[in-house]
Design a protein around this motif. Structure first.
Motif, PDB file in Angstrom:
ATOM      1  N   GLN A 107      11.512  -3.864 -58.704  1.00  0.00           N
ATOM      2  CA  GLN A 107      10.730  -4.938 -59.337  1.00  0.00           C
ATOM      3  C   GLN A 107       9.763  -4.323 -60.343  1.00  0.00           C
ATOM      4  O   GLN A 107       9.233  -3.238 -60.111  1.00  0.00           O
ATOM      5  CB  GLN A 107       9.904  -5.690 -58.288  1.00  0.00           C
ATOM      6  N   THR A 125       8.767  -0.972 -65.561  1.00  0.00           N
ATOM      7  CA  THR A 125       9.984  -1.773 -65.343  1.00  0.00           C
ATOM      8  C   THR A 125      11.102  -0.928 -64.740  1.00  0.00           C
ATOM      9  O   THR A 125      11.108   0.297 -64.881  1.00  0.00           O
ATOM     10  CB  THR A 125      10.479  -2.378 -66.672  1.00  0.00           C
ATOM     11  N   GLU A 134      14.054  -7.919 -65.106  1.00  0.00           N
ATOM     12  CA  GLU A 134      12.665  -7.476 -64.967  1.00  0.00           C
ATOM     13  C   GLU A 134      12.150  -6.908 -66.295  1.00  0.00           C
ATOM     14  O   GLU A 134      11.004  -7.111 -66.674  1.00  0.00           O
ATOM     15  CB  GLU A 134      12.552  -6.412 -63.862  1.00  0.00           C
ATOM     16  N   ARG A 137      11.805 -10.027 -68.954  1.00  0.00           N
ATOM     17  CA  ARG A 137      10.616 -10.888 -68.916  1.00  0.00           C
ATOM     18  C   ARG A 137       9.328 -10.111 -69.160  1.00  0.00           C
ATOM     19  O   ARG A 137       8.348 -10.680 -69.635  1.00  0.00           O
ATOM     20  CB  ARG A 137      10.559 -11.663 -67.608  1.00  0.00           C
ATOM     21  N   LYS A 357       6.638 -14.282 -64.244  1.00  0.00           N
ATOM     22  CA  LYS A 357       7.210 -13.630 -63.061  1.00  0.00           C
ATOM     23  C   LYS A 357       6.596 -14.235 -61.808  1.00  0.00           C
ATOM     24  O   LYS A 357       5.394 -14.499 -61.762  1.00  0.00           O
ATOM     25  CB  LYS A 357       6.921 -12.124 -63.132  1.00  0.00           C
ATOM     26  N   GLN A 359       6.348 -13.989 -57.416  1.00  0.00           N
ATOM     27  CA  GLN A 359       6.508 -13.063 -56.302  1.00  0.00           C
ATOM     28  C   GLN A 359       5.897 -13.687 -55.054  1.00  0.00           C
ATOM     29  O   GLN A 359       4.823 -14.293 -55.129  1.00  0.00           O
ATOM     30  CB  GLN A 359       5.801 -11.740 -56.646  1.00  0.00           C
ATOM     31  N   TYR A 368       2.587 -14.400 -62.041  1.00  0.00           N
ATOM     32  CA  TYR A 368       2.071 -13.549 -63.118  1.00  0.00           C
ATOM     33  C   TYR A 368       1.969 -14.383 -64.392  1.00  0.00           C
ATOM     34  O   TYR A 368       2.906 -15.096 -64.754  1.00  0.00           O
ATOM     35  CB  TYR A 368       2.991 -12.355 -63.347  1.00  0.00           C
ATOM     36  N   SER A 425       9.593 -19.577 -63.019  1.00  0.00           N
ATOM     37  CA  SER A 425       9.471 -18.535 -64.039  1.00  0.00           C
ATOM     38  C   SER A 425       9.781 -19.132 -65.412  1.00  0.00           C
ATOM     39  O   SER A 425      10.766 -19.833 -65.585  1.00  0.00           O
ATOM     40  CB  SER A 425      10.452 -17.401 -63.721  1.00  0.00           C
ATOM     41  N   GLU A 473      12.453 -16.441 -57.693  1.00  0.00           N
ATOM     42  CA  GLU A 473      11.835 -15.244 -58.266  1.00  0.00           C
ATOM     43  C   GLU A 473      12.693 -14.614 -59.356  1.00  0.00           C
ATOM     44  O   GLU A 473      12.174 -14.081 -60.338  1.00  0.00           O
ATOM     45  CB  GLU A 473      11.587 -14.192 -57.168  1.00  0.00           C
ATOM     46  N   ASP A 474      14.008 -14.638 -59.160  1.00  0.00           N
ATOM     47  CA  ASP A 474      14.918 -13.897 -60.041  1.00  0.00           C
ATOM     48  C   ASP A 474      15.927 -14.846 -60.687  1.00  0.00           C
ATOM     49  O   ASP A 474      16.851 -15.318 -60.028  1.00  0.00           O
ATOM     50  CB  ASP A 474      15.651 -12.831 -59.207  1.00  0.00           C
TER      51      ASP A 474
END
Length: 742
Positions: A107, A125, A134, A137, A357, A359, A368, A425, A473-474
């Motif tokens: 991550q 990153t 990752e 973004r 982002k 988490q 974030y 996100s 998250e992803d």
């Protein structure tokens, strides 16, 4: 009041009262103006001394080790820990247990530090292609970047990917040739690779003093002085005269630097043409201007592991990378037909912030946020643009890897995180006075899938929660359900990507999972235009169903374009509201291709005519007609199967070159390039993904464990006729088996 009182008393005793009044008022205005100007200056000052940077590179180039040194030299951490250190602590930025075990970054991690009088926000990153989102973004929200290159490996496959991402978001960058202490290091080869492989106007701003084991320091070509790094951890930078035996080389490389910058900077070009030598300040200013305009990449050198060159790189970040006001960012004004508007990066303007982002944390979702303009304060409400709802900001923190430092507010240009905000996100937040949405980031399509299920049914709830969280998250991690096999299917960017998530479900949720064999995400497409004339007619006693559509299906420019729908009909033979139903039916049917039931891409349905019934036509009837028309046309449009092809870069000792080429040929690979660098062979090839499963085991056994490879998605390409026939046969057998079991 005192001024007013004073003026009144003066008016009572003297005839010069109006003059005194004007003087007093002017002095008040002057004080107010000074306060205003000092506020503006303070606002400008904090932005001028801010840098938001990312550190990106190919896997194992030393990004996390470099970030660890940056944190140490800026006083953010007191001791240095290595990525695979013997103390078992691991690098600060690798906070996840899995990252420390495997020695890779999974991550991206954010931190902040101070260098001289500058505040530097850093995002470290991952280098592995499976976690490329990752990098994507991070670069979307950063103002500048450091592209790290290995002094031996140079420009590798993931370096190309990172380069494309930096160009996509117009991110100014510095180059840093790391691992100069390694055997076979050659910085000048790497600088040439930047020019020839990445097509960058790059030049070194340093010359190493010694190389490999004898690396001692760097000569700065801007200052024309030598820097040595003394102290137990290289923390003291000592400047001295350039060694006499290096002066000729340094003069040559400085001239090359001036030429490269003069090619793109008018002010320096004038000096160059007049054969005048630029001063240190003039050269530094020209490098900065060129770097900010994306016309030049200054290249630094060093060895993070050996504590050499890191402080000079930090000086370069301050000198040559932009502050937030020097980068143009754009939003879409949703209240004005999505017109593009430039955000101001001013804290006095309405708030505009982007959640880039997400988490999970013990205190709820950690979001974030990059603040583009305005100020966000703890306890105040902000507007979540996608839903239009107002949400309260419970906590604002600055992240230092896994640690959080609470703050009361964050201003334009800063990167912070919020606790307890529910969003996705890529969502935008404002203060409600503007309806802006920041432009979205590029999300690559998944290339590999596998079936997954909890080993024990008691873990179903936790299993579902884990998948929902990871999918949120992803954006490259997708979850689907196969109605025929009744299996949960997860999709991602590679085998490692999916393995990491299976392992995280086990560790973070305590659920053991059973996974099936990986499956490749094939696609289907068409190669020629085909007409259709489909009538859906059904009578069932009462009102029936009637819908007729006529037109053609044609290929689009790219085989990977999403299915498109166009209405070229003249007149109202079909009620306009029913075209949405035809489009819906077409796109639903395009999810299941005629050959192997994979989604169909690269096609466009065009409606030219049709017919409807006053009583029997309905939305459902035309939706079914849209499906039928697609099935009818796609069979006649010469459908083909598209398979994902990967760019593979293989590294092995030179003596294994023949074996490696044979391995790739066996897997239907096309060799594109083969170079021998310092006794290592580097082979670039294009290989179908379906033939790459188990390749790492074969490569290790064939090269005595000395070979390694990386791969990244290139494109979906038409499968050869033999492969297509195999896939269709497998699909027919599977379908027959399912029918028998049913």
């Amino acid at each position: 009041i005192m001024v007013g009182g004073r003026l009144r008393s003066l008016w009572a005793v003297t005839s010069s009262a109006p003059v005194l009044a004007r003087t007093a008022c002017n002095s008040v205005r002057t004080v107010q103006c000074q306060r205003f100007m000092s506020g503006k200056a303070a606002e400008a000052d904090y932005r001028q001394t801010m840098r938001n940077i990312g550190i990106s590179a190919h896997i194992d180039s030393g990004k996390t080790t470099l970030t660890e040194r940056i944190l140490y030299y800026t006083g953010r951490i007191n001791t240095i820990h290595e990525v695979r250190g013997k103390d078992g602590v691991g690098a600060k930025m690798d906070s996840m247990e899995l990252e420390r075990e495997k020695g890779i970054t999974i991550q991206s991690a954010a931190t902040f530090c101070k260098w001289q009088d500058y505040a530097v926000n850093i995002i470290d990153t991952p280098g592995h292609v499976d976690f490329t989102i990752e990098v994507e973004r991070a670069l979307r929200v950063l103002d500048g970047a450091v592209l790290v290159l290995c002094a031996v490996g140079g420009v590798q496959s993931q370096t190309n990917t990172v380069d494309r991402q930096m160009k996509r978001y117009s991110v100014p960058r510095l180059g840093f040739i790391n691992k100069m202490d390694r055997l076979g290091s050659n910085p000048w080869v790497i600088v040439n690779q930047l020019r020839e492989k990445l097509f960058l106007n790059a030049a070194a701003v340093q010359v190493p003093i010694g190389i490999e084991d004898s690396l001692e320091g760097m000569v700065c070509l801007v200052r024309m002085q030598a820097a040595h790094f003394e102290g137990s951890m290289g923390e003291q930078v000592v400047w001295s005269e350039i060694p006499a035996d290096m002066r000729a080389l340094c003069e040559e490389k400085r001239q090359e630097l001036i030429e490269k910058v003069a090619d793109v900077d008018e002010s320096l070009a004038e000096k160059f043409l007049m054969e005048e030598t630029p001063t240190e300040e003039e050269l530094k200013a020209a490098i900065r201007r060129s770097a900010l305009q994306l016309k030049f990449v200054p290249v630094f050198m060093g060895s993070a592991f050996k504590n050499k060159g890191v402080q000079l790189l930090l000086d370069g970040v301050v000198d040559y990378l932009p502050n937030p006001t020097e980068v143009k960012n754009y939003a879409l004004d949703l209240s004005n037909e999505e017109q593009q508007v430039e955000v101001s990066v001013s804290p006095s303007d309405p708030l505009v912030a982007l959640a880039f982002k997400l988490q999970e944390s013990p205190y709820g979702q950690l979001t974030y946020l990059r603040i583009y303009q305005g100020v966000i304060r703890k306890g105040e409400s902000v507007t979540h643009i996608p839903t239009g709802k107002k949400v309260r900001v419970p906590r604002i923190v600055r992240m230092h890897s896994a640690e959080a430092e609470e703050v009361q507010e964050a201003k334009a240009g800063e990167i912070v995180a919020l606790f307890g905000i529910d969003c996705a996100s890529g969502d935008t937040f404002t203060d409600g006075t503007v309806k802006y949405s920041m432009t979205s980031m590029h999300v690559p399509e998944p290339v590999i899938s596998l079936s997954i299920a909890p080993a024990n049914k008691t873990g179903n709830d936790k299993f579902s929660k884990a998948l929902q969280r990871f999918m949120k998250e992803d954006p490259t991690f997708r979850v689907g359900f196969d109605n025929e096999t009744k299996q949960t299917i997860i999709s991602g960017m590679g085998e490692l990507h999916l393995q990491i998530y299976v392992e995280r479900i086990k560790r973070e949720y305590g659920v053991e999972c059973v996974s099936g064999a990986p499956k490749v995400n094939f696609r289907e497409s068409i190669t020629r235009k085909a007409e259709f004339d489909y009538l859906h007619k059904k009578q069932s006693g009462g009102a029936g169903q009637f819908g007729r559509v006529m037109g053609y299906l044609e290929p689009t420019e790219s085989v990977m374009d999403a299915p498109e729908f166009e209405n070229h009909m003249i007149g109202n033979v079909i009620t306009p509201s029913w075209f949405a139903a035809i489009e819906k039916g077409f796109k639903e049917q395009a999810e299941t291709g005629p050959l192997t039931a994979h989604p169909v891409t690269g096609c466009r349905m065009v409606i030219t005519d049709g017919a409807s019934h006053a009583v029997d036509s309905s939305e459902l009837a035309f939706k079914i007609a849209g499906k039928g028309a697609f099935r009818q046309a796609v069979e006649k449009a010469n459908p083909i199967i598209l398979q994902p092809v990967m760019t593979v870069e293989l590294n092995a000792p030179e003596e294994f070159q023949g074996v490696c080429v044979t391995l790739l040929n066996k897997r239907k690979g096309v060799i594109e390039n083969s170079d021998v660098i310092n006794g290592q062979v580097v082979i670039n090839a294009a290989v179908p993904l379906k033939d790459m499963f188990g390749f790492s085991t074969d490569l290790r056994s064939a090269t005595q464990g000395k070979g390694e490879y990386t791969m990244e998605y290139r494109a979906h390409e038409p499968a050869p006729a033999m492969v297509q026939a195999e896939l269709m046969k497998e699909f027919a057998e599977e379908r027959e088996k399912k029918l028998k079991n049913a």
